[in-house]
Design a protein around this motif. Structure first.
Motif, PDB file in Angstrom:
ATOM      1  N   LEU A 141      -6.740  -7.713   5.800  1.00 21.19           N
ATOM      2  CA  LEU A 141      -5.371  -7.340   5.991  1.00 21.19           C
ATOM      3  C   LEU A 141      -4.461  -7.699   4.444  1.00 21.19           C
ATOM      4  O   LEU A 141      -3.379  -7.523   4.707  1.00 21.19           O
ATOM      5  CB  LEU A 141      -4.828  -8.372   6.980  1.00 21.19           C
ATOM      6  N   GLN A 142      -5.298  -8.061   3.657  1.00 19.49           N
ATOM      7  CA  GLN A 142      -4.666  -8.049   2.357  1.00 19.49           C
ATOM      8  C   GLN A 142      -4.462  -6.799   1.767  1.00 19.49           C
ATOM      9  O   GLN A 142      -3.514  -6.389   0.892  1.00 19.49           O
ATOM     10  CB  GLN A 142      -5.422  -8.846   1.177  1.00 19.49           C
ATOM     11  N   ASN A 143      -5.283  -5.785   2.234  1.00 20.83           N
ATOM     12  CA  ASN A 143      -5.228  -4.295   1.747  1.00 20.83           C
ATOM     13  C   ASN A 143      -3.709  -3.550   2.534  1.00 20.83           C
ATOM     14  O   ASN A 143      -3.638  -3.604   3.841  1.00 20.83           O
ATOM     15  CB  ASN A 143      -6.277  -3.487   2.270  1.00 20.83           C
ATOM     16  N   PRO A 144      -2.641  -3.334   1.597  1.00 19.19           N
ATOM     17  CA  PRO A 144      -1.275  -2.780   2.246  1.00 19.19           C
ATOM     18  C   PRO A 144      -1.546  -1.769   3.227  1.00 19.19           C
ATOM     19  O   PRO A 144      -0.854  -1.605   4.091  1.00 19.19           O
ATOM     20  CB  PRO A 144      -0.628  -2.597   1.191  1.00 19.19           C
ATOM     21  N   GLY A 145      -2.602  -0.850   2.863  1.00 18.94           N
ATOM     22  CA  GLY A 145      -2.738   0.467   3.937  1.00 18.94           C
ATOM     23  C   GLY A 145      -3.223   0.072   5.111  1.00 18.94           C
ATOM     24  O   GLY A 145      -3.149   0.663   6.092  1.00 18.94           O
ATOM     25  N   ILE A 146      -4.122  -0.740   4.960  1.00 17.34           N
ATOM     26  CA  ILE A 146      -4.613  -1.360   6.514  1.00 17.34           C
ATOM     27  C   ILE A 146      -3.619  -2.364   7.066  1.00 17.34           C
ATOM     28  O   ILE A 146      -3.571  -1.959   8.449  1.00 17.34           O
ATOM     29  CB  ILE A 146      -5.897  -2.368   6.173  1.00 17.34           C
ATOM     30  N   ALA A 147      -2.969  -2.912   6.455  1.00 15.73           N
ATOM     31  CA  ALA A 147      -1.805  -3.926   7.212  1.00 15.73           C
ATOM     32  C   ALA A 147      -0.728  -3.045   7.877  1.00 15.73           C
ATOM     33  O   ALA A 147      -0.370  -3.256   8.997  1.00 15.73           O
ATOM     34  CB  ALA A 147      -1.098  -4.745   6.181  1.00 15.73           C
ATOM     35  N   LYS A 213     -16.684  -0.168  16.090  1.00 14.88           N
ATOM     36  CA  LYS A 213     -16.606  -1.562  15.464  1.00 14.88           C
ATOM     37  C   LYS A 213     -17.270  -1.421  14.253  1.00 14.88           C
ATOM     38  O   LYS A 213     -16.493  -2.187  13.422  1.00 14.88           O
ATOM     39  CB  LYS A 213     -17.363  -2.392  16.515  1.00 14.88           C
ATOM     40  N   GLU A 214     -18.627  -0.834  13.955  1.00 13.23           N
ATOM     41  CA  GLU A 214     -19.065  -1.170  12.404  1.00 13.23           C
ATOM     42  C   GLU A 214     -18.118  -0.271  11.625  1.00 13.23           C
ATOM     43  O   GLU A 214     -17.823  -0.946  10.541  1.00 13.23           O
ATOM     44  CB  GLU A 214     -20.288  -0.578  12.513  1.00 13.23           C
ATOM     45  N   TYR A 215     -17.403   0.914  11.985  1.00 19.27           N
ATOM     46  CA  TYR A 215     -16.708   1.635  11.106  1.00 19.27           C
ATOM     47  C   TYR A 215     -15.596   1.031  10.775  1.00 19.27           C
ATOM     48  O   TYR A 215     -14.841   0.922   9.670  1.00 19.27           O
ATOM     49  CB  TYR A 215     -16.163   2.873  11.964  1.00 19.27           C
ATOM     50  N   LEU A 216     -14.726   0.307  11.816  1.00 20.82           N
ATOM     51  CA  LEU A 216     -13.406  -0.303  11.342  1.00 20.82           C
ATOM     52  C   LEU A 216     -13.619  -1.704  10.635  1.00 20.82           C
ATOM     53  O   LEU A 216     -12.967  -2.041   9.853  1.00 20.82           O
ATOM     54  CB  LEU A 216     -12.743  -0.762  12.854  1.00 20.82           C
ATOM     55  N   LYS A 217     -14.767  -2.356  10.700  1.00 23.07           N
ATOM     56  CA  LYS A 217     -15.102  -3.368   9.830  1.00 23.07           C
ATOM     57  C   LYS A 217     -15.011  -3.091   8.426  1.00 23.07           C
ATOM     58  O   LYS A 217     -14.883  -4.023   7.532  1.00 23.07           O
ATOM     59  CB  LYS A 217     -16.375  -4.077  10.346  1.00 23.07           C
ATOM     60  N   ASN A 218     -15.358  -1.929   8.335  1.00 20.37           N
ATOM     61  CA  ASN A 218     -15.448  -1.456   6.995  1.00 20.37           C
ATOM     62  C   ASN A 218     -14.473  -0.018   6.609  1.00 20.37           C
ATOM     63  O   ASN A 218     -14.558   0.853   5.753  1.00 20.37           O
ATOM     64  CB  ASN A 218     -16.808  -0.880   6.601  1.00 20.37           C
ATOM     65  N   LEU A 219     -13.416  -0.229   7.394  1.00 18.95           N
ATOM     66  CA  LEU A 219     -12.519   0.682   7.133  1.00 18.95           C
ATOM     67  C   LEU A 219     -12.052   1.237   5.855  1.00 18.95           C
ATOM     68  O   LEU A 219     -11.877   2.320   5.721  1.00 18.95           O
ATOM     69  CB  LEU A 219     -10.957   0.237   8.048  1.00 18.95           C
ATOM     70  N   PRO A 220     -11.669   0.357   4.825  1.00 21.45           N
ATOM     71  CA  PRO A 220     -11.372   0.809   3.428  1.00 21.45           C
ATOM     72  C   PRO A 220     -12.523   1.668   2.696  1.00 21.45           C
ATOM     73  O   PRO A 220     -11.820   2.740   2.191  1.00 21.45           O
ATOM     74  CB  PRO A 220     -11.187  -0.658   2.808  1.00 21.45           C
ATOM     75  N   ASP A 221     -13.828   1.512   3.274  1.00 29.30           N
ATOM     76  CA  ASP A 221     -14.593   2.529   2.759  1.00 29.30           C
ATOM     77  C   ASP A 221     -14.620   3.963   3.345  1.00 29.30           C
ATOM     78  O   ASP A 221     -15.098   4.875   2.560  1.00 29.30           O
ATOM     79  CB  ASP A 221     -16.001   1.903   3.277  1.00 29.30           C
ATOM     80  N   HIS A 222     -13.821   4.116   4.197  1.00 31.23           N
ATOM     81  CA  HIS A 222     -13.708   5.467   4.994  1.00 31.23           C
ATOM     82  C   HIS A 222     -12.377   6.111   4.706  1.00 31.23           C
ATOM     83  O   HIS A 222     -12.052   7.141   5.177  1.00 31.23           O
ATOM     84  CB  HIS A 222     -13.768   5.428   6.434  1.00 31.23           C
ATOM     85  N   ILE A 223     -11.289   5.524   3.644  1.00 27.77           N
ATOM     86  CA  ILE A 223     -10.178   6.242   3.696  1.00 27.77           C
ATOM     87  C   ILE A 223     -10.324   7.166   2.463  1.00 27.77           C
ATOM     88  O   ILE A 223     -10.925   7.048   1.489  1.00 27.77           O
ATOM     89  CB  ILE A 223      -9.188   5.209   3.169  1.00 27.77           C
TER      90      ILE A 223
END
Length: 352
Positions: A141-147, A213-223
């Motif tokens: 949540l500190q990642n502005p894009g994810i927030a 679930k696994e994908y979203l836990k590592n969401l920044p890796d998939h942008i």
């Protein structure tokens, strides 16, 4: 680089009930001189089905069905099937589309052997209510894009009753498949607001709750890419299925710009690595098509160019798009010139 040549509107709404509100956002499949369009057809109340027409050459309407070719059947698509994209992989056609139940928008998949009948394969995007989603991405949540994904979906909560909130999923739209498998897997782009992400899978059944679930836990890796330029101050999303070129995968995507009176949608271009399409090779800093013509500025939703399909004739790339959310228009560019211009704008992937 030349500006895109605008060829104007090629398909408009009719008095037929299924498409009397508008026609827009077509999936496009080119077979030689034939261009097959599977377009979103909207009726009163904004309930959508998918209509079909065929062009001879890039612009000439040769055939148009008088009934939808694809309609809602299930509760999760009761309000409409929308914004299809189509890709041929091997001997099979894969159509991704948005399901809408009046509250939730999800991505789904259908397949066809003949472009006449389609077999629905169900929802392929993650389905999590906002609380579940927040829990999965809490480390980012500190990642502005994810927030922004979270704030966008929480904002949709505001006018809803508690019962509705419990049934509101995080929106995931604009799924497009690459036209071939890479390393033996299907590769798809999608859009959890406001960015473009990527996922891969071997079979549709692999896209389980645990997978996501696994994908979203590592969401920044998939942008793959985030909004970056002045014409994408709101969000971006995949447009047409990527085109394989010697220089990389050419992706035509949409960029939404925040303006005082609302959003303005443009068509933009980016080049992705052939072997690792999460890697951005080049990206144009300005849009290739913007809503400046009357038919792009005035309609069901004003100021919209929403690209969803392409065809190539000679050395020209034809881009088919929803214009102002109620008609279909076409613009074209010299493909070599576009790739040359892109290669002048190479840069490292923003995130890698």
């Amino acid at each position: 680089m030349e500006l895109a040549t605008k060829h104007g509107v090629i398909l408009e709404k009719t008095e037929r009930p299924f498409e009397e509100l508008g026609v827009l956002n077509p999936a496009v499949y080119q077979d030689g001189n034939n261009v097959h369009l599977f377009y979103r057809a909207a009726k009163r109340g904004n309930f959508s089905t998918i209509g079909y027409c065929r062009l001879e050459g890039p612009l000439t309407l040769a055939e148009r069905n008088t009934e939808p070719i694809f309609s809602p059947e299930y509760i999760y698509e009761i309000h409409g099937v929308e914004d299809p994209r189509i890709t041929k992989i091997g001997d099979l056609f894969y159509m991704t589309y948005v399901t809408y139940d009046g509250l939730n928008a999800c991505a789904a998949l259908a397949t066809s052997k003949n472009l006449k009948t389609f077999k629905k394969k169900g929802i392929i995007s993650p389905r999590f209510i906002v609380n579940e989603f927040t829990n999965l991405i809490r480390n980012h949540l500190q990642n502005p894009g994810i927030a922004k994904i979270l704030s966008f979906n929480v904002a949709r909560h505001y006018p809803l009753t508690e019962t509705l909130k419990e049934n509101l999923y995080v929106w995931d739209k604009n799924v497009v498949l690459f036209p071939k498998k890479i390393n033996g897997k299907f590769v798809a782009l999608h859009r959890l607001f406001p960015s473009i992400q990527i996922f891969t899978f071997e079979k549709k059944k692999d896209l389980t709750v645990d997978f996501w679930k696994e994908y979203l836990k590592n969401l920044p890796d998939h942008i793959v890419m985030e909004p970056k330029y002045d014409h994408e101050t709101s969000h971006i999303g995949p447009g047409a299925p990527p085109i394989e070129t010697a220089d990389g995968w050419l992706l035509i995507y949409h960029s939404a710009e925040k303006r005082e009176k609302g959003l303005v949608y443009h068509a933009s271009a980016v080049l992705l690595d052939l072997e690792n399409p999460q890697k951005v090779l080049a990206r144009l800093p300005k849009p290739i098509i913007s809503p400046v013509e009357y038919y792009e500025r005035h309609g069901y939703v004003n100021y919209v160019v929403f690209p969803t399909g392409t065809a190539i004739f000679d050395d020209r790339l034809y881009i088919y798009y929803g214009a102002a959310d109620d008609k279909i228009a076409v613009a074209s560019l010299n493909l070599i010139d576009l790739l040359t211009e892109l290669k002048k704008n190479t840069h490292e992937n923003d995130l890698k």
